[in-house]
Design a protein around this motif. Sequence first.
Motif, PDB file in Angstrom:
ATOM      1  N   ALA A  13      -5.599  -4.756  -4.753  1.00 54.73           N
ATOM      2  CA  ALA A  13      -4.873  -3.760  -4.124  1.00 54.73           C
ATOM      3  C   ALA A  13      -4.737  -3.036  -3.664  1.00 54.73           C
ATOM      4  CB  ALA A  13      -5.504  -3.545  -5.436  1.00 54.73           C
ATOM      5  N   PRO A  14      -4.160  -2.236  -3.573  1.00 61.93           N
ATOM      6  CA  PRO A  14      -3.753  -1.226  -2.118  1.00 61.93           C
ATOM      7  C   PRO A  14      -6.194  -0.712  -1.299  1.00 61.93           C
ATOM      8  CG  PRO A  14      -1.943  -1.103  -2.956  1.00 61.93           C
ATOM      9  CD  PRO A  14      -2.850  -1.926  -4.008  1.00 61.93           C
ATOM     10  N   LEU A  15      -6.084  -0.402  -2.678  1.00 61.53           N
ATOM     11  CA  LEU A  15      -7.479  -0.032  -2.358  1.00 61.53           C
ATOM     12  C   LEU A  15      -8.445  -0.572  -2.202  1.00 61.53           C
ATOM     13  CD1 LEU A  15      -6.516   3.468  -5.202  1.00 61.53           C
ATOM     14  CD2 LEU A  15      -6.428   3.907  -2.743  1.00 61.53           C
ATOM     15  N   GLY A  16      -7.961  -1.424  -1.879  1.00 55.64           N
ATOM     16  CA  GLY A  16      -9.174  -2.765  -1.834  1.00 55.64           C
ATOM     17  C   GLY A  16      -9.714  -3.409  -3.299  1.00 55.64           C
ATOM     18  N   ASP A  17      -9.429  -2.893  -4.013  1.00 56.23           N
ATOM     19  CA  ASP A  17      -9.760  -3.551  -5.505  1.00 56.23           C
ATOM     20  C   ASP A  17      -9.007  -2.782  -6.509  1.00 56.23           C
ATOM     21  OD1 ASP A  17     -11.226  -4.207  -7.628  1.00 56.23           O
ATOM     22  OD2 ASP A  17     -12.888  -2.938  -7.797  1.00 56.23           O
ATOM     23  N   ARG A  19       0.458  -1.120  -0.349  1.00 55.31           N
ATOM     24  CA  ARG A  19      -0.301   0.372   0.043  1.00 55.31           C
ATOM     25  C   ARG A  19       0.583   1.500   0.098  1.00 55.31           C
ATOM     26  NH1 ARG A  19      -4.353  -0.211   2.996  1.00 55.31           N
ATOM     27  NH2 ARG A  19      -4.045  -2.531   3.340  1.00 55.31           N
ATOM     28  N   ILE A  20       2.315   1.510   0.684  1.00 57.55           N
ATOM     29  CA  ILE A  20       2.944   2.339   0.405  1.00 57.55           C
ATOM     30  C   ILE A  20       4.217   2.184  -0.324  1.00 57.55           C
ATOM     31  CG2 ILE A  20       4.716   3.480   1.650  1.00 57.55           C
ATOM     32  CD1 ILE A  20       2.635   2.834   4.063  1.00 57.55           C
ATOM     33  N   TRP A  21       4.659   1.058  -0.340  1.00 56.42           N
ATOM     34  CA  TRP A  21       5.947   0.574  -0.763  1.00 56.42           C
ATOM     35  C   TRP A  21       5.856   1.309  -2.678  1.00 56.42           C
ATOM     36  CZ3 TRP A  21       9.209   2.941   1.448  1.00 56.42           C
ATOM     37  CH2 TRP A  21       9.949   2.981   2.977  1.00 56.42           C
ATOM     38  N   GLY A  22       3.967   0.293  -2.611  1.00 51.41           N
ATOM     39  CA  GLY A  22       3.875  -0.078  -4.663  1.00 51.41           C
ATOM     40  C   GLY A  22       4.227   1.380  -4.687  1.00 51.41           C
ATOM     41  N   TYR A  23       2.641   2.410  -4.112  1.00 55.41           N
ATOM     42  CA  TYR A  23       2.832   3.457  -4.832  1.00 55.41           C
ATOM     43  C   TYR A  23       4.239   4.438  -5.062  1.00 55.41           C
ATOM     44  CZ  TYR A  23      -2.235   2.841  -4.929  1.00 55.41           C
ATOM     45  OH  TYR A  23      -3.179   2.281  -5.133  1.00 55.41           O
ATOM     46  N   VAL A  24       5.261   3.852  -3.819  1.00 54.03           N
ATOM     47  CA  VAL A  24       6.129   4.716  -4.238  1.00 54.03           C
ATOM     48  C   VAL A  24       7.026   4.469  -5.130  1.00 54.03           C
ATOM     49  CG1 VAL A  24       8.805   5.069  -2.500  1.00 54.03           C
ATOM     50  CG2 VAL A  24       6.501   5.506  -1.377  1.00 54.03           C
ATOM     51  N   LEU A  25       7.317   3.215  -5.634  1.00 51.73           N
ATOM     52  CA  LEU A  25       7.819   2.149  -5.920  1.00 51.73           C
ATOM     53  C   LEU A  25       7.352   2.985  -7.913  1.00 51.73           C
ATOM     54  CD1 LEU A  25       9.976   0.802  -7.314  1.00 51.73           C
ATOM     55  CD2 LEU A  25       8.337  -1.481  -7.672  1.00 51.73           C
ATOM     56  N   PHE A  26       6.097   2.516  -7.883  1.00 52.17           N
ATOM     57  CA  PHE A  26       5.266   3.270  -9.079  1.00 52.17           C
ATOM     58  C   PHE A  26       5.771   4.643  -9.545  1.00 52.17           C
ATOM     59  CE2 PHE A  26       1.279   4.700 -11.885  1.00 52.17           C
ATOM     60  CZ  PHE A  26       1.273   4.128 -12.325  1.00 52.17           C
ATOM     61  N   PHE A  27       6.359   5.775  -8.643  1.00 50.97           N
ATOM     62  CA  PHE A  27       5.799   6.884  -9.119  1.00 50.97           C
ATOM     63  C   PHE A  27       6.598   7.204  -9.183  1.00 50.97           C
ATOM     64  CE2 PHE A  27       2.030   7.510  -7.338  1.00 50.97           C
ATOM     65  CZ  PHE A  27       1.027   7.796  -8.540  1.00 50.97           C
ATOM     66  N   ALA A  28       8.633   6.655  -8.794  1.00 51.73           N
ATOM     67  CA  ALA A  28       9.375   6.434  -9.498  1.00 51.73           C
ATOM     68  C   ALA A  28       9.579   6.281 -10.329  1.00 51.73           C
ATOM     69  CB  ALA A  28      10.130   5.986  -8.397  1.00 51.73           C
ATOM     70  N   ILE A  29       9.227   5.048 -10.629  1.00 51.59           N
ATOM     71  CA  ILE A  29       9.726   4.633 -12.052  1.00 51.59           C
ATOM     72  C   ILE A  29       8.933   5.328 -12.814  1.00 51.59           C
ATOM     73  CG2 ILE A  29       8.578   2.434 -13.435  1.00 51.59           C
ATOM     74  CD1 ILE A  29       9.665   0.888 -11.382  1.00 51.59           C
ATOM     75  N   LEU A  30       7.781   5.745 -12.816  1.00 50.40           N
ATOM     76  CA  LEU A  30       7.084   7.128 -13.789  1.00 50.40           C
ATOM     77  C   LEU A  30       7.924   8.371 -13.981  1.00 50.40           C
ATOM     78  CD1 LEU A  30       3.136   7.039 -13.233  1.00 50.40           C
ATOM     79  CD2 LEU A  30       4.988   6.802 -14.837  1.00 50.40           C
ATOM     80  N   PHE A  31       8.958   8.754 -12.769  1.00 47.39           N
ATOM     81  CA  PHE A  31       9.632   9.906 -12.294  1.00 47.39           C
ATOM     82  C   PHE A  31      10.724   9.323 -13.376  1.00 47.39           C
ATOM     83  CE2 PHE A  31      12.639  11.762 -10.519  1.00 47.39           C
ATOM     84  CZ  PHE A  31      12.163  13.899 -10.772  1.00 47.39           C
ATOM     85  N   LEU A  32      11.277   8.275 -13.094  1.00 50.50           N
ATOM     86  CA  LEU A  32      12.317   8.234 -13.780  1.00 50.50           C
ATOM     87  C   LEU A  32      12.013   8.571 -15.540  1.00 50.50           C
ATOM     88  CD1 LEU A  32      15.493   6.872 -13.598  1.00 50.50           C
ATOM     89  CD2 LEU A  32      14.269   3.688 -14.116  1.00 50.50           C
ATOM     90  N   VAL A  33      10.838   7.813 -16.110  1.00 47.66           N
ATOM     91  CA  VAL A  33      10.555   7.372 -17.477  1.00 47.66           C
ATOM     92  C   VAL A  33      10.263   8.934 -18.003  1.00 47.66           C
ATOM     93  CG1 VAL A  33       8.569   6.550 -18.816  1.00 47.66           C
ATOM     94  CG2 VAL A  33       9.307   4.941 -17.022  1.00 47.66           C
ATOM     95  N   PHE A  34       9.746  10.133 -17.151  1.00 51.22           N
ATOM     96  CA  PHE A  34       9.549  11.464 -17.414  1.00 51.22           C
ATOM     97  C   PHE A  34      10.452  11.789 -17.091  1.00 51.22           C
ATOM     98  CE2 PHE A  34       8.381  15.644 -15.120  1.00 51.22           C
ATOM     99  CZ  PHE A  34       8.435  16.062 -16.436  1.00 51.22           C
TER     100      PHE A  34
END
Lengths: 704, 77
Positions: B48-52, A281-296
């Motif tokens: 998923a973190p948001l439940g769905d 829930r936290i690291w997933g989004y951190v990683l996701f935005f880190a990857i997006l930032f790298l791409v950008f």
Amino acid sequence: MQAQRQLKIALVGNPNSGKSSLFNMLTGLNQKTGNFPGVTVEKHTGISRLPDQTQAQFIDLPGIYSLYPRSLDEQIVSEILLHHRSPDCPDVVVVTVDATNLKRSLLLVTQIIDLGLPMVLALNMMDLVAKSGISYNLISLSEMLGVPVVPINARTGTGIDQLKTVLSQSIAPPTREIFTLFDEAKHGVKELRETLGTDNDYEAYQFLQQPASLSFLSSDERSFIDQLKEKHKFFPGKFHGAETVQRYGFIQSLLDEVTLKPRPETHQGISTRFDKIITHRIWGYVLFFAILFLVFQSIFAWATVPMDFIDGLFASLSNYLTDTLPEGPLTRMLAQGVIPGLGGIAIFIPQIAILFAFISILEESGYMARAVFLMDKIMRKFGLNGKSVVPLISGVACAIPAIMATRTIDNWKERTITILVTPLMSCSARLPVFTILIALIVPDKMVWHFFNLQGLALMGMYLLGFAAALISAYIIKFLIKVNERSFLIMELPTYRWPKWSNVGYMIVDKTKAFVFEAGKIILAIAVILWVLASYGPGDHIERAEEYVLEEASREALAEHELEDRIAAYKLEHSYAGILGKSIEPVIRPLGYDWKIGIALVTSFAAREVFVGTMATIYSIGSEEDQTTIKSRMRAEINPDTGGPRYTPAVGFSLLVFYTFAMQCMSTIAVVYRETKGWKWPLIQLVYMTILAYVSALLVFQVLS
Amino acid sequence: MTSGKRSVAQMKPGEVAVIAELEDDFISLKLMEMGCIPGATVRFNFSAPLGDPICISISGYELALRLEEASSIAILN
């Protein structure tokens, strides 16, 4: 050359089965990308020579899970495999299967066997199967299915030679019928076979099951099938579920027979452990935005080096041609119209290559499916798809590669919405326009000792674009009516190292597609715009020098000042200048004069042209740097008010206009290419222009 | 409320169940092709973190689907 027998071999398989790796292995760089006639689905073909010197044409068909199509991509596969009398019907079908996922993959295999086309089963990733301690009896698998089975590794190339050898021998069509027709279906199938003469029962059964998705049927055949359906009470999907259950029953008993060591039912593989972090829930989004930032960051920053190089290259080529070729309209056309036009196409190549390198790596590694998994719930609210995030964020660098990246979105509606709103994201071409206007109207002050006011304004423009994209998506969601229900049933493939050659093929493929398809339109518009800006009615253009000299006879002008004056005079009297003047009544409510009008017309080529046009029109073309243009614009007086032309109201109105307007011919060209028609690019041009106009009008009227 | 009829959408992480039937005609055909057939074992992995959406294991691989789709898969309990 004498007509040589060419074997047509179709590659079919599930998504993620390694089909494209196999295709790349088999054909190398002898590949061509086209389109299936009439649809937007890409068609990849490639030539290879088999051991017996026969030439084989391989066609890489879109990945499917079953013969019952859910999307246009999938429908193409069903049509090719079911249209046995078409000249495009493959001589052999190679079904690629991820052997670590045999059970589900066999569903498609059994369907294709029942079609009776000669086929070979290519079992990919057998090394991974062996690693997990499982082994399959391939001989009995081949016997039970009645088709040749070849174990391969499409990543290393193991087994490719054996596959080619098998393909060069004549392969008999499978005779086994795995699916037993239901009694209620038998009469209809029999009658259809007698009349239309299909090769086997399952083919006839498919005609009855889904005539709507088989576009090759003639209207006579279609009405005959409709009568039959009526008579025998066939309705779409009636037997579909039962068929799937029957097939899985067969597959289970087949697997019980051929599996030498049963697979331990654990779900604690490496992928599961990765998923703990990647979908956290936290690291997933951190990683996701880190990857997006790298791409950008990499499209934004790394691409500038090759882009500057391309820019310089075409500029010197243009100069070289002007100097060497005899002076005349053709030379001018070539040096000032065509060459810069070609440069305007080539300039996008670095960004496209970098973005697709990333997309390819994300897809190959299995991350893309997780990104969708993470973002689906948020994006769904806006009528978008989890995969829309990548195009949207890449759009901040450039809309061209971003729109090409929407191909990964399977759902037609979600893909169309993503294409429509991506150009609202503030791309890098808007940056020069933004910086010069912000510097002009926003004071260079610090707020709370920390934030620079101009920086805040710039960030505000980016946020405005992003908000506009989401809101527009939300509105368009209700406007596009389709019967396609939105759902998400998506395999989460196991994590793998990307195969670098596949990344390379993807880059080459996408770059070629852009240069040759969108490039044509960009070149055409560039030349038209050049003609508009360099020619005009009457003798004003040819005799510009005399007119300016006459006008300026009492002023003592330096030579470069005179040249700048002439350039400005020419632009003013060109067709573009006349166009700019004639739209003045329309843009006056926004606070613009005809000079800004000309900039609006010319910057349709690309937004950053605004700055160059401003420089020319204010007769400072030869010293085109930001400070000069800025101070010249600041000094410009509005004759109606007697005050400065660029008041904050005009400045913000222009900023908002450039944020929303579709001022980019390359984007239009690429949308045309991606949607295969003028409908969507025109809708997009109209809605964005209206949005820009109305918003700029409101801003100006409220602020002034 | 029908006597405790549950769907995949109501499963807890780590829980294993057997699919009873598929209740949504449109989605069921697609789900069955992906291996969700009555009698198959399904495991709820995580959401998923948001439940769905959610991630399940079926037929030996991982499948992601939304709660809407998952609620159409009835399970035996």
